[in-house]
Structure formats: C-alpha cells, structure tokens
Motif scaffolding. Sequence first.
Motif, mmCIF file in Angstrom:
data_model
loop_
_atom_site.group_PDB
_atom_site.id
_atom_site.type_symbol
_atom_site.label_atom_id
_atom_site.label_comp_id
_atom_site.label_asym_id
_atom_site.label_seq_id
_atom_site.Cartn_x
_atom_site.Cartn_y
_atom_site.Cartn_z
ATOM 1 N N ALA A 108 35.626 34.575 67.984
ATOM 2 C CA ALA A 108 35.548 35.111 66.334
ATOM 3 C C ALA A 108 34.368 34.547 65.905
ATOM 4 C CB ALA A 108 36.717 35.066 65.386
ATOM 5 N N THR A 109 33.369 35.605 64.600
ATOM 6 C CA THR A 109 32.589 34.526 64.707
ATOM 7 C C THR A 109 32.567 35.294 62.952
ATOM 8 O OG1 THR A 109 30.962 36.652 64.943
ATOM 9 C CG2 THR A 109 31.299 35.339 66.553
ATOM 10 N N PHE A 110 32.287 34.076 61.941
ATOM 11 C CA PHE A 110 31.751 34.586 60.957
ATOM 12 C C PHE A 110 30.521 33.822 60.876
ATOM 13 C CE2 PHE A 110 30.845 32.938 55.991
ATOM 14 C CZ PHE A 110 31.536 33.751 55.444
ATOM 15 N N LYS A 111 29.722 35.696 60.145
ATOM 16 C CA LYS A 111 27.625 34.943 59.464
ATOM 17 C C LYS A 111 27.984 34.943 58.188
ATOM 18 C CE LYS A 111 23.181 36.893 60.483
ATOM 19 N NZ LYS A 111 22.971 35.754 61.190
ATOM 20 N N SER A 112 27.345 34.198 57.330
ATOM 21 C CA SER A 112 27.599 34.986 55.685
ATOM 22 C C SER A 112 25.907 35.871 55.603
ATOM 23 C CB SER A 112 26.885 33.165 55.359
ATOM 24 O OG SER A 112 25.663 32.771 55.813
ATOM 25 N N LYS A 113 26.248 36.535 54.286
ATOM 26 C CA LYS A 113 25.685 37.443 53.777
ATOM 27 C C LYS A 113 24.795 37.078 52.942
ATOM 28 C CE LYS A 113 27.743 41.709 55.067
ATOM 29 N NZ LYS A 113 27.718 42.434 54.553
ATOM 30 N N LYS A 114 26.412 36.482 51.752
ATOM 31 C CA LYS A 114 25.337 36.145 50.279
ATOM 32 C C LYS A 114 26.850 34.952 49.472
ATOM 33 C CE LYS A 114 25.780 38.724 45.759
ATOM 34 N NZ LYS A 114 25.631 40.186 44.580
ATOM 35 N N ILE A 115 25.630 33.848 49.002
ATOM 36 C CA ILE A 115 26.778 33.630 48.442
ATOM 37 C C ILE A 115 26.452 33.606 46.575
ATOM 38 C CG2 ILE A 115 26.769 30.955 48.276
ATOM 39 C CD1 ILE A 115 26.103 30.234 49.778
ATOM 40 N N THR A 116 27.230 33.392 46.290
ATOM 41 C CA THR A 116 27.702 33.662 44.856
ATOM 42 C C THR A 116 27.628 32.792 44.199
ATOM 43 O OG1 THR A 116 28.337 35.858 44.002
ATOM 44 C CG2 THR A 116 28.525 35.318 42.290
ATOM 45 N N ASP A 117 27.473 31.288 43.692
ATOM 46 C CA ASP A 117 27.305 30.090 42.983
ATOM 47 C C ASP A 117 28.414 30.490 41.163
ATOM 48 O OD1 ASP A 117 27.078 28.016 42.036
ATOM 49 O OD2 ASP A 117 25.447 27.567 41.392
ATOM 50 N N ASN A 118 29.391 30.150 41.435
ATOM 51 C CA ASN A 118 30.334 29.770 40.087
ATOM 52 C C ASN A 118 29.274 29.099 39.002
ATOM 53 O OD1 ASN A 118 31.666 32.129 40.985
ATOM 54 N ND2 ASN A 118 33.439 30.774 42.052
ATOM 55 N N GLY A 119 28.641 28.135 39.157
ATOM 56 C CA GLY A 119 27.643 26.599 38.260
ATOM 57 C C GLY A 119 29.167 25.809 37.324
ATOM 58 N N ASN A 120 30.044 25.449 38.674
ATOM 59 C CA ASN A 120 30.960 24.323 38.903
ATOM 60 C C ASN A 120 31.523 24.170 39.731
ATOM 61 O OD1 ASN A 120 32.517 26.445 39.165
ATOM 62 N ND2 ASN A 120 34.129 26.633 38.045
ATOM 63 N N GLY A 121 30.679 24.180 41.014
ATOM 64 C CA GLY A 121 31.217 22.984 41.751
ATOM 65 C C GLY A 121 32.057 24.375 43.131
ATOM 66 N N SER A 122 31.681 25.498 42.612
ATOM 67 C CA SER A 122 32.609 26.506 42.948
ATOM 68 C C SER A 122 31.494 27.517 43.900
ATOM 69 C CB SER A 122 34.418 27.011 42.733
ATOM 70 O OG SER A 122 33.277 27.200 41.354
ATOM 71 N N ALA A 123 31.501 28.302 44.642
ATOM 72 C CA ALA A 123 31.756 29.914 44.882
ATOM 73 C C ALA A 123 31.859 30.427 45.698
ATOM 74 C CB ALA A 123 29.568 29.057 46.162
ATOM 75 N N LYS A 124 31.526 31.758 45.701
ATOM 76 C CA LYS A 124 31.950 32.774 46.311
ATOM 77 C C LYS A 124 30.643 32.979 47.988
ATOM 78 C CE LYS A 124 35.382 35.166 43.416
ATOM 79 N NZ LYS A 124 36.160 34.664 43.887
ATOM 80 N N LEU A 125 31.400 33.002 48.831
ATOM 81 C CA LEU A 125 30.508 32.763 50.018
ATOM 82 C C LEU A 125 30.909 34.429 50.879
ATOM 83 C CD1 LEU A 125 29.588 31.447 52.291
ATOM 84 C CD2 LEU A 125 31.038 30.388 53.385
ATOM 85 N N GLU A 137 33.244 42.236 56.286
ATOM 86 C CA GLU A 137 33.448 41.883 55.557
ATOM 87 C C GLU A 137 34.204 40.919 54.539
ATOM 88 O OE1 GLU A 137 30.044 42.388 52.676
ATOM 89 O OE2 GLU A 137 31.569 42.893 51.349
ATOM 90 N N ILE A 138 34.450 39.306 54.550
ATOM 91 C CA ILE A 138 35.554 38.573 53.204
ATOM 92 C C ILE A 138 34.625 37.881 52.735
ATOM 93 C CG2 ILE A 138 36.331 38.932 55.825
ATOM 94 C CD1 ILE A 138 35.949 36.237 56.033
ATOM 95 N N THR A 139 35.705 37.632 52.158
ATOM 96 C CA THR A 139 35.269 36.469 50.821
ATOM 97 C C THR A 139 35.741 35.527 50.986
ATOM 98 O OG1 THR A 139 34.789 38.040 49.370
ATOM 99 C CG2 THR A 139 35.052 36.275 48.147
ATOM 100 N N ILE A 140 35.283 34.393 51.577
ATOM 101 C CA ILE A 140 35.805 33.188 51.149
ATOM 102 C C ILE A 140 35.959 32.169 49.485
ATOM 103 C CG2 ILE A 140 35.728 30.943 51.939
ATOM 104 C CD1 ILE A 140 34.824 32.620 54.523
ATOM 105 N N ASP A 141 36.979 32.133 48.989
ATOM 106 C CA ASP A 141 36.360 31.361 47.881
ATOM 107 C C ASP A 141 35.985 29.785 47.404
ATOM 108 O OD1 ASP A 141 36.846 32.980 45.344
ATOM 109 O OD2 ASP A 141 38.977 33.178 46.681
ATOM 110 N N VAL A 142 35.013 28.977 47.497
ATOM 111 C CA VAL A 142 34.435 28.115 47.942
ATOM 112 C C VAL A 142 34.008 26.669 47.365
ATOM 113 C CG1 VAL A 142 32.485 26.563 49.424
ATOM 114 C CG2 VAL A 142 33.174 28.949 50.275
ATOM 115 N N SER A 143 35.126 25.986 47.387
ATOM 116 C CA SER A 143 34.575 24.317 46.704
ATOM 117 C C SER A 143 34.035 23.694 47.402
ATOM 118 C CB SER A 143 36.203 23.924 46.189
ATOM 119 O OG SER A 143 36.895 24.964 44.957
ATOM 120 N N LYS A 144 32.805 22.458 46.428
ATOM 121 C CA LYS A 144 32.442 22.076 47.444
ATOM 122 C C LYS A 144 33.010 20.177 47.100
ATOM 123 C CE LYS A 144 27.830 18.814 47.059
ATOM 124 N NZ LYS A 144 27.080 18.488 46.602
ATOM 125 N N ILE A 145 33.564 19.674 48.211
ATOM 126 C CA ILE A 145 34.248 18.236 47.655
ATOM 127 C C ILE A 145 32.907 16.807 47.810
ATOM 128 C CG2 ILE A 145 35.636 16.438 49.683
ATOM 129 C CD1 ILE A 145 36.273 18.877 50.640
#
Length: 195
Positions: A108-125, A137-145
């Motif tokens: 199985a593979t995942f390849k990113s297309k776009k990242i929307t930065d929420n400006g608070n250390g989180s983003a939508k990948l 296409e899926i959306t992953i809610d991402v937080s920087k650790i």
Amino acid sequence: MSILRKSLAIALLPVSMSLASITSAADYVIDTKGSHAFIQFKIQHLGYSWLLGRFNEFEGTFSYDDKKPADSEVNVIIKTASVDSNHAERDKHLRSKDFLNVSKHPTATFKSKKITDNGNGSAKLIGDLTLNGVTKEITIDVSKIGEGKDPWGGYRAGFEGTTKFALKDFNISKDLGPASQEVEMYLSIEGIRKS
C-alpha cells in the motif's frame, strides 16, 4: 571590488536566493530501523470493542522546512502482509481476499499532494492512498511533535497523524456490521535528516 564583479554579484543575488528557497526543505528518512515509527489501526468489533493492529514493515521519506511547512512532501510504502493484530488466524484472514488481498496487492502506498498549514504546529496532509489496488484521496490531521539534534550526531523531526476511511472505498467488501464500516489510523513518524 570592480564594477563588473559588483554588477555580476548583484545580478546573481536573485538566483542564489531562489536556489536557497528551493533547497531549504530538509529530506528525512523515516526511522523504521530503530523502531521509532508506527502505523497503527483500529476498527470496532461488532460494536462491542475495538480491534487494534499495526503494520510491522514499511518505509518512507519526507521533506520538511519549519519555515514553509506547506512545501513538505511525504511518501510511504507499506508491506500489507506485515499486518499484525496479535492473533495469527485473524491476521491470516486480514491478508486474504476479504480484506487486504496481499497476494495480489503486496504493498500500500501514500503520496502527499498538498499540505494546509493550520499555523499552530498542526496541518492537514492531503494525498493519495493506494490500498487493495484502489487509489483514493485521504486527509490526515498532522501535529508536529518536535525536532532537533539526537545523541548520535544526527538531526530528527517527529510528527503524529490520524485519519479514517470507509473500507468499501478501497473495495474491501467484507461486511463486519454497521459499527465496523470505517477504520481509524494512527501514525507516529520520526525521521532522520539525510546528511
């Protein structure tokens, strides 16, 4: 400095600034060798409990620039036969045509297309997940650790993410009941910056 050399330096300044912006994102290898990365899932069992599992074998890379997180890229390859729900017979069933169909679709593979930065250390990948021969296409809610130097002279960055999707979206037709139509994924990814 001669007028010619000064003129040349001024002329090349925009080029050097442009190259700096292109190369500012650092490239990372996901640290699976050190077991500092996890791809886990959970799905309800008959609506009475949660079934948890993970994929033991995967690899991937990402690029990341703290100043321009929206320019990041992610690529991951998962060996579907490495599915592990802590039950041998169930894992055998998960590998079958009813679910992951690993003999026909070993990765199985995942390849990113776009990242929307929420400006608070989180983003939508946002990216394409290919599973069971289907790409959606899926959306992953991402937080920087965090990120920084490690004790071995390297540099690391880590993130976590969550997403969920319907099994039928990936042609997984086995019906486990109304409470078990969606699977939730949890990702914990630590990358080692390439030198």
